[in-house]
Design an enzyme around this catalytic site. Structure first.
Site, PDB file in Angstrom:
ATOM      1  N   SER A   1       0.884  -1.177   0.000  1.00 18.02           N
ATOM      2  CA  SER A   1       0.000   0.000   0.000  1.00 18.02           C
ATOM      3  C   SER A   1       0.916   1.219   0.000  1.00 18.02           C
ATOM      4  CB  SER A   1      -0.850  -0.007   1.270  1.00 18.02           C
ATOM      5  OG  SER A   1      -1.429   1.256   1.502  1.00 18.02           O
TER       6      SER A   1
ATOM      7  N   TYR B   1      -2.259  -1.344  10.393  1.00 17.44           N
ATOM      8  CA  TYR B   1      -2.178  -1.468   8.929  1.00 17.44           C
ATOM      9  C   TYR B   1      -0.848  -0.897   8.420  1.00 17.44           C
ATOM     10  CZ  TYR B   1      -3.967  -1.209   4.075  1.00 17.44           C
ATOM     11  OH  TYR B   1      -4.165  -1.357   2.716  1.00 17.44           O
TER      12      TYR B   1
HETATM   13  P1  NAD Z   1     -11.426  -6.238  -0.303  1.00 24.56           P
HETATM   14  O1  NAD Z   1     -11.978  -6.124   1.065  1.00 24.56           O
HETATM   15  O2  NAD Z   1     -12.278  -5.935  -1.470  1.00 24.56           O
HETATM   16  O3  NAD Z   1     -10.775  -7.672  -0.497  1.00 24.56           O
HETATM   17  C1  NAD Z   1     -10.020  -8.282   0.513  1.00 24.56           C
HETATM   18  C2  NAD Z   1      -9.928  -9.759   0.217  1.00 24.56           C
HETATM   19  O4  NAD Z   1      -9.211 -10.382   1.286  1.00 24.56           O
HETATM   20  C3  NAD Z   1     -11.305 -10.441   0.157  1.00 24.56           C
HETATM   21  O5  NAD Z   1     -11.276 -11.457  -0.815  1.00 24.56           O
HETATM   22  C4  NAD Z   1     -11.443 -11.039   1.550  1.00 24.56           C
HETATM   23  O6  NAD Z   1     -12.333 -12.127   1.615  1.00 24.56           O
HETATM   24  C5  NAD Z   1     -10.013 -11.464   1.773  1.00 24.56           C
HETATM   25  N1  NAD Z   1      -9.708 -11.709   3.187  1.00 24.56           N
HETATM   26  C6  NAD Z   1      -9.886 -10.896   4.248  1.00 24.56           C
HETATM   27  N2  NAD Z   1      -9.523 -11.535   5.376  1.00 24.56           N
HETATM   28  C7  NAD Z   1      -9.122 -12.770   5.010  1.00 24.56           C
HETATM   29  C8  NAD Z   1      -8.649 -13.902   5.718  1.00 24.56           C
HETATM   30  N3  NAD Z   1      -8.507 -13.911   7.054  1.00 24.56           N
HETATM   31  N4  NAD Z   1      -8.339 -15.009   5.006  1.00 24.56           N
HETATM   32  C9  NAD Z   1      -8.492 -15.044   3.665  1.00 24.56           C
HETATM   33  N5  NAD Z   1      -8.949 -14.009   2.947  1.00 24.56           N
HETATM   34  C10 NAD Z   1      -9.256 -12.890   3.618  1.00 24.56           C
HETATM   35  O7  NAD Z   1     -10.137  -5.295  -0.295  1.00 24.56           O
HETATM   36  P2  NAD Z   1      -9.192  -4.714  -1.450  1.00 24.56           P
HETATM   37  O8  NAD Z   1      -9.307  -3.242  -1.390  1.00 24.56           O
HETATM   38  O9  NAD Z   1      -9.369  -5.427  -2.736  1.00 24.56           O
HETATM   39  O10 NAD Z   1      -7.783  -5.059  -0.806  1.00 24.56           O
HETATM   40  C11 NAD Z   1      -6.919  -6.048  -1.308  1.00 24.56           C
HETATM   41  C12 NAD Z   1      -5.506  -5.738  -0.854  1.00 24.56           C
HETATM   42  O11 NAD Z   1      -5.098  -4.465  -1.378  1.00 24.56           O
HETATM   43  C13 NAD Z   1      -5.340  -5.638   0.672  1.00 24.56           C
HETATM   44  O12 NAD Z   1      -4.132  -6.231   1.059  1.00 24.56           O
HETATM   45  C14 NAD Z   1      -5.293  -4.139   0.910  1.00 24.56           C
HETATM   46  O13 NAD Z   1      -4.596  -3.807   2.067  1.00 24.56           O
HETATM   47  C15 NAD Z   1      -4.575  -3.677  -0.346  1.00 24.56           C
HETATM   48  N6  NAD Z   1      -4.773  -2.265  -0.660  1.00 24.56           N
HETATM   49  C16 NAD Z   1      -6.021  -1.799  -0.932  1.00 24.56           C
HETATM   50  C17 NAD Z   1      -6.165  -0.450  -1.227  1.00 24.56           C
HETATM   51  C18 NAD Z   1      -7.490   0.115  -1.558  1.00 24.56           C
HETATM   52  O14 NAD Z   1      -7.578   1.358  -1.634  1.00 24.56           O
HETATM   53  N7  NAD Z   1      -8.529  -0.664  -1.772  1.00 24.56           N
HETATM   54  C19 NAD Z   1      -5.076   0.396  -1.229  1.00 24.56           C
HETATM   55  C20 NAD Z   1      -3.826  -0.113  -0.934  1.00 24.56           C
HETATM   56  C21 NAD Z   1      -3.684  -1.461  -0.657  1.00 24.56           C
END
Ligand code: NAD
Length: 261
Positions: free
Chosen positions: A143, A156
């Site tokens: 991130s 985080y």
């Molecule tokens: P999201 O909530 O849409 O997806 C998260 C995924 O992780 C889902 O499939 C969920 O079921 C899974 N998950 C959560 N806990 C879990 C567990 N204990 N075991 C297995 N699976 C689990 O979120 P997203 O925004 O797509 O985020 C995905 C990644 O990107 C994350 O690591 C997040 O930190 C990172 N990220 C997101 C953003 C953003 O703005 N959305 C920015 C920077 C980084």
């Protein structure tokens, strides 16, 4: 990018958001997929089937990435079905927003386990397979919070900074094995995870949800726009291509200018 055809990828947290998009794009290139994550069983099956309709095999494994024994099961399932793991995307992640003195210790533990320690466990198990085949791509979804901090996100930010450090260290270890290791550092991407933060941020700061979105969440993102998950997935396709062979140990930043300021 024909060399990706018939390779096997594990994409953790691929039932939603960025991870689902990455799994779909890899399948477009002919990569067999192990999907993972939580969610509605019927919806997961619809998404799994849609990936298989692209002409690849797609297996779903519901490992809880905070549990080492379940991670072992996920990786063993991938090996049993596809013989190896060529591409590993450590994408599963959760967030919790609260002042440090109110931060629930169990949330701290869960964030460190899912956002950081799970990547150690998957890498630990995938690397022997990648070394054997002499090719591998490890992508850790970090991130912009691996590079800079925001208040109220202590766990985080700590986990993502740790994930970037882990990425750099193993990139050096594996540099001569045909395996690249990179972290993706997105700013705000339009996914359920971010949508869920709007209300939490408003509550933590005592402001309206509209103020939380415009003045806090997108305040640092100079483009004033959410990032499209497809653009994150495209960056990963590039890292998986032959052109990515010398890109290792990087923080591949896609943040609308956030970390430049
Ligand atoms: P999201 O909530 O849409 O997806 C998260 C995924 O992780 C889902 O499939 C969920 O079921 C899974 N998950 C959560 N806990 C879990 C567990 N204990 N075991 C297995 N699976 C689990 O979120 P997203 O925004 O797509 O985020 C995905 C990644 O990107 C994350 O690591 C997040 O930190 C990172 N990220 C997101 C953003 C953003 O703005 N959305 C920015 C920077 C980084």
């Amino acid at each position: 990018m024909t060399h990706l055809k018939n390779k096997a990828a594990v994409v953790t947290g691929s039932t939603s958001g960025i991870g689902l998009c990455i799994a779909q794009k890899l399948a477009d290139k002919g990569v067999n997929i192990v999907m993972n994550g939580f969610g509605d069983a019927e919806q997961i099956e619809v998404d799994r089937k849609a990936i298989e309709d692209k002409g690849v095999r797609c297996i779903y494994h519901g490992a809880d990435m905070s549990k080492r024994v379940e991670i072992k099961g996920l990786m063993a399932t991938a090996e049993r079905n596809f013989g190896t793991i060529d591409i590993l995307v450590n994408n599963a992640g959760i967030q919790h927003v609260a002042p440090v003195e109110e931060f629930p210790p169990e949330k701290w533990d869960a964030i460190i386990a899912i956002n950081l320690s799970a990547a150690f466990d998957t890498v630990h198990l995938a690397v022997p397979m990648m070394k054997k085949s002499g090719w591998g791509r490890i992508i850790n979804m970090a991130s912009v919070h691996a590079l800079v901090a925001s208040p109220y996100k202590s766990a985080y930010v700590a986990a993502k900074h740790g994930l970037l450090g882990f990425t750099k260290s193993i990139a050096l270890e594996l540099a001569r094995d045909g395996i690249t290791v990179n972290a993706i550092c997105p700013g705000y991407v339009d996914t359920p995870l971010v949508r869920g933060q709007i209300a939490d941020t408003a509550k933590a700061r005592g402001i309206t949800e509209k103020q939380a979105l415009n003045d806090v969440i997108l305040a640092a993102q100079w483009t004033k726009d959410f990032i499209n998950p497809e653009h994150i997935a495209e960056a990963i396709m590039f890292l998986c291509s032959d052109a990515g062979q010398n890109i290792t140990g990087t923080d591949f930043t896609i943040d609308g200018g956030w970390s430049a300021s």
